[in-house]
Every structure is written in C-alpha cells, then in structure tokens.
Design a protein around this motif. Structure first.
Motif, short mmCIF file in Angstrom:
data_model
loop_
_atom_site.label_atom_id
_atom_site.label_comp_id
_atom_site.label_asym_id
_atom_site.label_seq_id
_atom_site.Cartn_x
_atom_site.Cartn_y
_atom_site.Cartn_z
N LYS A 79 49.48 44.94 36.68
CA LYS A 79 48.23 45.27 37.35
C LYS A 79 47.39 44.01 37.43
O LYS A 79 47.30 43.25 36.46
CB LYS A 79 47.49 46.35 36.55
CG LYS A 79 46.17 46.76 37.14
CD LYS A 79 45.50 47.80 36.28
CE LYS A 79 44.15 48.16 36.86
NZ LYS A 79 43.43 49.10 36.02
N GLU A 133 43.55 42.60 38.32
CA GLU A 133 42.14 42.93 38.55
C GLU A 133 41.42 41.66 38.97
O GLU A 133 41.55 40.62 38.33
CB GLU A 133 41.50 43.50 37.29
CG GLU A 133 41.99 44.88 36.94
CD GLU A 133 41.27 45.47 35.74
OE1 GLU A 133 40.37 44.82 35.18
OE2 GLU A 133 41.64 46.59 35.35
N CYS A 135 51.35 39.46 47.25
CA CYS A 135 50.68 40.70 46.88
C CYS A 135 49.17 40.66 47.12
O CYS A 135 48.52 41.70 47.06
CB CYS A 135 50.92 41.00 45.40
SG CYS A 135 52.64 41.27 45.00
N PHE A 165 44.06 42.82 45.64
CA PHE A 165 45.43 43.11 45.22
C PHE A 165 45.96 44.20 46.15
O PHE A 165 45.59 45.36 46.03
CB PHE A 165 45.40 43.55 43.76
CG PHE A 165 46.74 43.77 43.13
CD1 PHE A 165 47.77 42.88 43.32
CD2 PHE A 165 46.94 44.86 42.31
CE1 PHE A 165 49.00 43.07 42.71
CE2 PHE A 165 48.16 45.06 41.68
CZ PHE A 165 49.19 44.17 41.90
N GLN A 216 50.84 46.51 45.18
CA GLN A 216 51.04 46.77 43.76
C GLN A 216 52.51 46.94 43.41
O GLN A 216 52.94 46.53 42.33
CB GLN A 216 50.24 47.99 43.35
CG GLN A 216 48.76 47.78 43.50
CD GLN A 216 47.97 49.01 43.12
OE1 GLN A 216 48.50 49.93 42.54
NE2 GLN A 216 46.70 49.01 43.45
N ASP A 217 53.29 47.53 44.27
CA ASP A 217 54.71 47.77 43.98
C ASP A 217 55.53 46.49 43.98
O ASP A 217 56.57 46.43 43.34
CB ASP A 217 55.30 48.74 45.00
CG ASP A 217 54.68 50.12 44.91
OD1 ASP A 217 54.14 50.44 43.84
OD2 ASP A 217 54.73 50.86 45.90
N CYS A 219 54.39 43.43 42.94
CA CYS A 219 53.93 42.50 41.91
C CYS A 219 54.91 42.44 40.74
O CYS A 219 55.35 43.47 40.23
CB CYS A 219 52.55 42.91 41.40
SG CYS A 219 51.87 41.80 40.16
#
Length: 67
Positions: A3, A5, A25, A42, A45-46, A48
């Motif tokens: 993840k 941020e 990404c 971002f 997500q898949d 990364c």
C-alpha cells in the motif's frame, strides 16, 4: 498487498516518484492541492510490488510504503 500513501498537501508534483516506479503505479491527480500543484496519486494498486523506489526518490518525504 503493498500500500502506498501520499500526503497530497506536501507533494509538489515533481514527478520523480512517477518516473521511478517500475510498474507505473503512480500518476498525477487531476485536482490541485492548496499550493497549486497536481500531486502524485497511487493508481494501480494491483500492480504495486512494494519496492519503495517512490519513497526513496521523494525529496519532500510525502510518500509511505507499507507491505
């Protein structure tokens, strides 16, 4: 799953993180932050892999990567 941020108010839109991401990404937002910059977002997500390159190249330390 990793993840990322991004603190959109600290981001100055330099694009270093976007260019450093091997999986592409990250992208620029369509909105502006309070300082008037398009910040990095971002997006994929898949895709990364949590490599942390975006974190390492950010000169404003506004990115956190969690695995």
């Amino acid at each position: 799953m990793p993840k990322v941020e991004i603190n959109n108010e600290k981001c100055k839109g330099c694009s270093l993180c976007i260019n450093a991401c091997p999986k592409q990404c990250l992208a620029f937002s369509k909105e502006f932050n309070k300082a008037g910059y398009h910040w990095a977002t971002f997006e994929k997500q898949d895709a990364c892999i949590g490599c942390g390159f975006c974190y390492l190249v950010c000169p404003d330390v506004c990115i956190e990567v969690y695995k």
